[in-house]
Write a protein that holds these residues in place. Structure first.
Motif, PDB file in Angstrom:
ATOM      1  N   VAL A 218       3.991   1.158  -3.180  1.00 36.06           N
ATOM      2  CA  VAL A 218       3.859   1.594  -4.661  1.00 36.06           C
ATOM      3  C   VAL A 218       2.579   2.727  -4.586  1.00 36.06           C
ATOM      4  CG1 VAL A 218       3.197   1.133  -6.871  1.00 36.06           C
ATOM      5  CG2 VAL A 218       4.680  -0.336  -5.755  1.00 36.06           C
ATOM      6  N   THR A 219       1.395   2.417  -3.991  1.00 30.20           N
ATOM      7  CA  THR A 219       0.377   3.328  -3.966  1.00 30.20           C
ATOM      8  C   THR A 219       0.514   4.500  -3.167  1.00 30.20           C
ATOM      9  OG1 THR A 219      -1.042   1.161  -3.668  1.00 30.20           O
ATOM     10  CG2 THR A 219      -2.358   3.283  -3.384  1.00 30.20           C
ATOM     11  N   VAL A 220       1.161   4.620  -2.129  1.00 32.98           N
ATOM     12  CA  VAL A 220       1.362   5.692  -1.014  1.00 32.98           C
ATOM     13  C   VAL A 220       2.367   6.364  -2.000  1.00 32.98           C
ATOM     14  CG1 VAL A 220       2.518   6.279   0.985  1.00 32.98           C
ATOM     15  CG2 VAL A 220       0.816   4.801   1.035  1.00 32.98           C
ATOM     16  N   LEU A 221       3.651   5.987  -2.331  1.00 29.60           N
ATOM     17  CA  LEU A 221       4.385   6.844  -2.963  1.00 29.60           C
ATOM     18  C   LEU A 221       4.074   7.538  -4.312  1.00 29.60           C
ATOM     19  CD1 LEU A 221       7.455   4.612  -2.594  1.00 29.60           C
ATOM     20  CD2 LEU A 221       7.144   6.829  -1.391  1.00 29.60           C
ATOM     21  N   ALA A 222       3.041   6.879  -5.113  1.00 28.49           N
ATOM     22  CA  ALA A 222       2.443   7.523  -6.081  1.00 28.49           C
ATOM     23  C   ALA A 222       1.832   8.870  -5.901  1.00 28.49           C
ATOM     24  CB  ALA A 222       1.491   6.467  -7.119  1.00 28.49           C
TER      25      ALA A 222
END
Ligand code: ACO
Length: 318
Positions: A218-222
């Motif tokens: 979730v963090t990386v894709l954002a």
């Protein structure tokens, strides 16, 4: 010289494994799987449906969509971590299946982000003038790599192949590409090769610390989607569709929310396919195009995240 998608294709194995089937295999429920992942069924490859076999079928569809013959291909790149052999590579087997000779052919191993990496290599070969038409395949059979008794992984993965033909063009199809990795997190998602000369290879199944992988994804894709938009000089509002890696519906909705996209602008296939690893983005792209939702000229953000950790994106004008 630019690169542009000329045609796409996909192949899914015949056998369907539903959540009800999984209830017979492990202690789980349809409700848990649907609530936590969004997956309802996935396809399971037979012994004949190897990554190469599926890749050939997807490639034939992509060639038809591009109104091309295989002989016009200069290179075959296959993103896979399920190759039957170290060599010949799956790409070589696909080239053989297409009747090709004297063609560049090699595999790219970047787990679920493999298609993004392979797409990037193809794009760079085209703009460097090394190839004119490149077949990019994502093909995986990770359902077979999961311990059938492990409810934390067996529910997630399905098998399949997706393909696209990237060709040299005067029109700019590929607007931006971003790739990266965080190798310090490799321990959270692993698929060891079986070892030769060892009687018990039962610890060679896919291992995933799901909860941690989820948070990182979730963090990386954002961050990834913002970086890609910035590289292209575009804003989220310019996008027509998000074509995300199909690992978990909650990860997909979090990315869509970040981009302020309505879910009608997101291609979701995981309910029927599960996580097909390197095949998931090209299969979703192909489905969006074949359903008539994605049209020529639309701006699409393709993104993926997988074991390594590795991640990648391509912002394209279809
Ligand atoms: N059925 C029922 N219960 C289950 C199941 C199941 N199939 N699996 C786990 N549980 C239980 C757990 O044991 C746990 O029980 P406890 O609370 O008593 O300990 C509880 O459910 C919650 O488990 P979590 O792992 O915290 O569940 P979570 O909500 O994180 O969902 C999931 C798990 C679906 C795996 C999620 O973490 C996920 O999608 N992770 C990311 C996957 C991903 O993006 N992978 C990257 C690509 S894959 C690649 O590159 C090859």
């Amino acid at each position: 010289m630019y690169s542009r998608i000329l045609g796409t294709g996909g192949y899914l194995p015949q056998q369907v494994r539903t959540n009800a089937d999984l209830e017979q295999m492990v202690e789980t429920s349809d409700t848990w799987i649907v609530e936590r992942t969004g997956i309802r069924e996935r396809r399971i490859a037979s012994a004949e449906e190897t990554p190469a076999f599926m890749g050939v079928q997807a490639a034939l569809q992509a060639l038809e969509a591009a109104a091309m013959t295989a002989s016009e291909l200069d290179a075959v790149i296959c993103a896979t971590t399920s190759s039957a052999n170290a060599f010949p590579s799956t790409a070589c087997e696909i080239a053989l299946g297409l009747g090709l000779n004297d063609v560049i052919a090699f595999d790219v191993a970047a787990a679920c982000a493999g298609f993004s990496y392979a797409y990037s290599v193809a794009h760079n070969m085209i703009i460097a003038g090394q190839a004119k038409n490149v077949l990019v395949v994502g093909a995986d059979t990770l359902a077979q790599a999961c311990d059938p008794a492990d409810r934390t992984t067996i529910i997630l993965f399905g098998d399949g192949a997706g393909a696209c033909i990237l060709g040299a063009s005067d029109e700019q199809g590929t607007l931006a590409i971003k790739l990266s990795s965080d190798p310090s997190r490799g321990d959270l998602l692993r698929l060891p090769f079986p070892k030769r000369g060892v009687a018990d290879n039962s610890n060679c199944y896919l291992y995933m610390k799901g909860n941690d992988v989820f948070k990182h994804a979730v963090t990386v894709l954002a961050k990834l989607v913002n970086e890609t938009l910035e590289l292209a000089g575009l804003e989220a509002g310019d996008l027509d569709f998000l074509v995300p890696h199909q690992a978990n519906l909650r990860i997909i909705t979090a990315t869509a929310r970040k981009l302020k996209l309505d879910m009608s602008q997101v291609i979701v296939t995981l309910d029927k396919q599960g996580n097909t690893s390197a095949a998931s983005v090209p299969l979703a792209l192909d489905e969006g195009i074949r359903q008539g939702r994605i049209k020529r000229g639309d701006k699409l953000l393709l993104e993926s995240f997988g074991g390594g950790f590795v991640w990648g994106s391509a912002l394209i004008r279809y």
